[in-house]
Write an enzyme that holds these catalytic residues in place. Sequence first.
Site, PDB file in Angstrom:
ATOM      1  N   HIS A 147      38.191  40.663  37.332  1.00  0.00           N
ATOM      2  CA  HIS A 147      38.964  39.717  38.145  1.00  0.00           C
ATOM      3  C   HIS A 147      38.029  38.684  38.796  1.00  0.00           C
ATOM      4  O   HIS A 147      38.207  37.477  38.627  1.00  0.00           O
ATOM      5  CB  HIS A 147      39.760  40.489  39.211  1.00  0.00           C
ATOM      6  CG  HIS A 147      40.559  39.616  40.140  1.00  0.00           C
ATOM      7  ND1 HIS A 147      41.918  39.488  40.033  1.00  0.00           N
ATOM      8  CD2 HIS A 147      40.193  38.837  41.184  1.00  0.00           C
ATOM      9  CE1 HIS A 147      42.353  38.645  40.968  1.00  0.00           C
ATOM     10  NE2 HIS A 147      41.320  38.247  41.684  1.00  0.00           N
ATOM     11  N   GLU A 148      37.027  39.187  39.514  1.00  0.00           N
ATOM     12  CA  GLU A 148      36.103  38.275  40.201  1.00  0.00           C
ATOM     13  C   GLU A 148      35.300  37.464  39.195  1.00  0.00           C
ATOM     14  O   GLU A 148      34.959  36.300  39.450  1.00  0.00           O
ATOM     15  CB  GLU A 148      35.187  39.048  41.160  1.00  0.00           C
ATOM     16  CG  GLU A 148      35.909  39.844  42.259  1.00  0.00           C
ATOM     17  CD  GLU A 148      36.931  39.040  43.050  1.00  0.00           C
ATOM     18  OE1 GLU A 148      36.818  37.795  43.110  1.00  0.00           O
ATOM     19  OE2 GLU A 148      37.873  39.648  43.600  1.00  0.00           O
TER      20      GLU A 148
ATOM     21  N   HIS B 181      37.162  34.351  38.346  1.00  0.00           N
ATOM     22  CA  HIS B 181      36.955  33.279  39.329  1.00  0.00           C
ATOM     23  C   HIS B 181      35.589  32.626  39.121  1.00  0.00           C
ATOM     24  O   HIS B 181      35.450  31.409  39.164  1.00  0.00           O
ATOM     25  CB  HIS B 181      36.996  33.845  40.752  1.00  0.00           C
ATOM     26  CG  HIS B 181      38.373  34.233  41.220  1.00  0.00           C
ATOM     27  ND1 HIS B 181      39.449  33.386  41.154  1.00  0.00           N
ATOM     28  CD2 HIS B 181      38.836  35.386  41.779  1.00  0.00           C
ATOM     29  CE1 HIS B 181      40.514  33.997  41.645  1.00  0.00           C
ATOM     30  NE2 HIS B 181      40.170  35.211  42.028  1.00  0.00           N
TER      31      HIS B 181
ATOM     32  N   HIS C  42      35.433  30.431  36.075  1.00  0.00           N
ATOM     33  CA  HIS C  42      36.202  29.221  36.381  1.00  0.00           C
ATOM     34  C   HIS C  42      35.306  28.256  37.175  1.00  0.00           C
ATOM     35  O   HIS C  42      35.199  27.065  36.857  1.00  0.00           O
ATOM     36  CB  HIS C  42      37.438  29.623  37.194  1.00  0.00           C
ATOM     37  CG  HIS C  42      38.452  28.535  37.362  1.00  0.00           C
ATOM     38  ND1 HIS C  42      39.547  28.664  38.195  1.00  0.00           N
ATOM     39  CD2 HIS C  42      38.554  27.294  36.839  1.00  0.00           C
ATOM     40  CE1 HIS C  42      40.267  27.556  38.144  1.00  0.00           C
ATOM     41  NE2 HIS C  42      39.696  26.706  37.336  1.00  0.00           N
TER      42      HIS C  42
HETATM   43 ZN   LIG Z   1      41.403  36.580  43.070  1.00  0.00          ZN
END
Ligand SMILES: [Zn+2]
Length: 603
Positions: free
Chosen positions: A389-390, A393, A396
């Site tokens: 998940h991290e 980010h 991105h």
């Molecule tokens: Zn998040």
Amino acid sequence: MRQIPQRSAVPTALTWDLTTIYPDDAAFTTALGEIQTAADQAAQLKGQLATSGADLYRVTTAIFALYRQIERAEVYASLKNDQDTGNATYQGLADQADALAAKVGTAVAWFEPEVLALSADQLQALIDQEPQLKAYQHYFDVLGRQRAHTLTADEERLLAGASDIFDASAKTFGVLSNADLEFPVVQDEDGKDVRLSEGLYGVLLESVQPAVREQAFKALYRVYQQFRHTFASTLSSEVKTHNYTAQIRHYGSAREAAMSGNNVPAVVYDTLVKTVNQHLTSLHQYVALRKELLGLPELHMWDLYTPITGEPSLKYTYEEAQQEALKALAVLGPDYVANVQKMFDSRAIDVVENQGKRTGAYSGGMYDTKPYILLNWQDSLESLYTLVHEMGHSMHSHYTRTNQPFQYGDYSIFVAEIASTTNENLLTDYLLKTQTDPKVRAFILNHYLDGFKGTVYRQTQFAEFEDYIHQQAAAGQSLTADFMSDFYGKLNHRYYGDAVVSDPQIADEWTRIPHFYYNYYVYQYSTGFAAATTLAQRILSGDAAKRDAYLGYLKSGSSDLPLNVMKKAGVDMTQPDYLETAFQTFDDRLAEFKQLAEQLKRQ
Ligand SMILES: [Zn+2]
């Protein structure tokens, strides 16, 4: 019992390297001095930008350069502080950086109003005079959208001065629910007396003992119900503030005003609510299956969070999890994988728990730094999900920062969670392809289904309630506790269906939800989760063009409107198709989960 180490005892390889931001604290302190000087100089630029294109460019670049400097300082101080919040030195540095950031804000507060004081034509004429301003065209276009909603300088001053007063309802809600409410003592799973709190409530609702869950639920709501008229007053005032502010700023509604912050049109909201309502039967089926698998004669609202599959035997060390993450994300292509590997190899991740370290996990950093990740690693499947998940980010951020200039080097909240949740979806798919143990598969499927229930369904339910009370208040309806509970109770029954008993307490759930004070925020959780499900499918189709379209989104930053960015990635969020694809995935996984659960029961 395992001892949590002191910060100084954590192996260096498992800590993040912040020396690439500033070599040491002395360099940070020097930077603060330079920023102070730059802020003083920026304040002197007031009144100069409208003279010529060259002047507009000179002023704009000076302002952005200052933003860039202060962000770097803030990131350094906050990461240092988070690694050990008990360290007084770094608390001090964080306070210094925050105070300077506030000074910078004051020093350049004139900049945007001064740009907005120009007519659209005047501004465009200046941009056309100076070729280097082309790189800021989209920034000025987005800023220009506020022109019609900006008041005179005197009026803006009055509003700014009253902002604290406008925040009073949300603050009162926070103080009442976080500080003043006193919760009773209840019994935990071991029969021990524990003082109930919102935090502990979440834990007790996951208990495998129905009596523990029921007691916690009833005790919690007894407290909130004592104050339901007070909560109705704070929520009603909050809604009135949103409606009033939208009206004086010439927006059609509070919703339009709030969504314009991300430049997202109302149709996205309406499409979400409408499409979710067309798929409530899927949630009803899931709830009915939950009742069956838990073997309960009656399913209550307090039975919706207890695990139905039990803990999986899957355990990963951090090293194993890194390898699994690389394999799960391989479908995003060799360049993506190489960048993930670089994150692992360059001490960009602060891995393990230590005393005083900030809890949870996040991806941080800024334009001129690595994308840093803070974790509190446990050898569990949940931690592996957090890692990917991290990483979503961080990648991105990486692709945005290496493809966009500073002014477009961030991205809006509306698109942020899509990158992280897409990675979670890719991990789910990878695990389902590689794990054969039915128990493990059931756990993974349930993890997805529960995430979908808590995000797509629950947040849309909140969004529907939020919009309803704003509309009712705008039409002159008084938002009393009974009025809101009447609607909320019916809404809750519509979402969860007949398989769950409509416990009367749940009609008052609105009393305890902080998100209703966030001003049309929650719908983004639902749209983001659904978009991520659809994007993951496109990536997994093996079509390189679809994968590249996704990477194009990661590279876009804020160089285009969020909706355009997502459209180019393959998801048109004004249409129901992306939601339909997500519901199809939910239905498919629910069917497989049901089959597995029945198979496991027979064993
Ligand atoms: Zn998040």
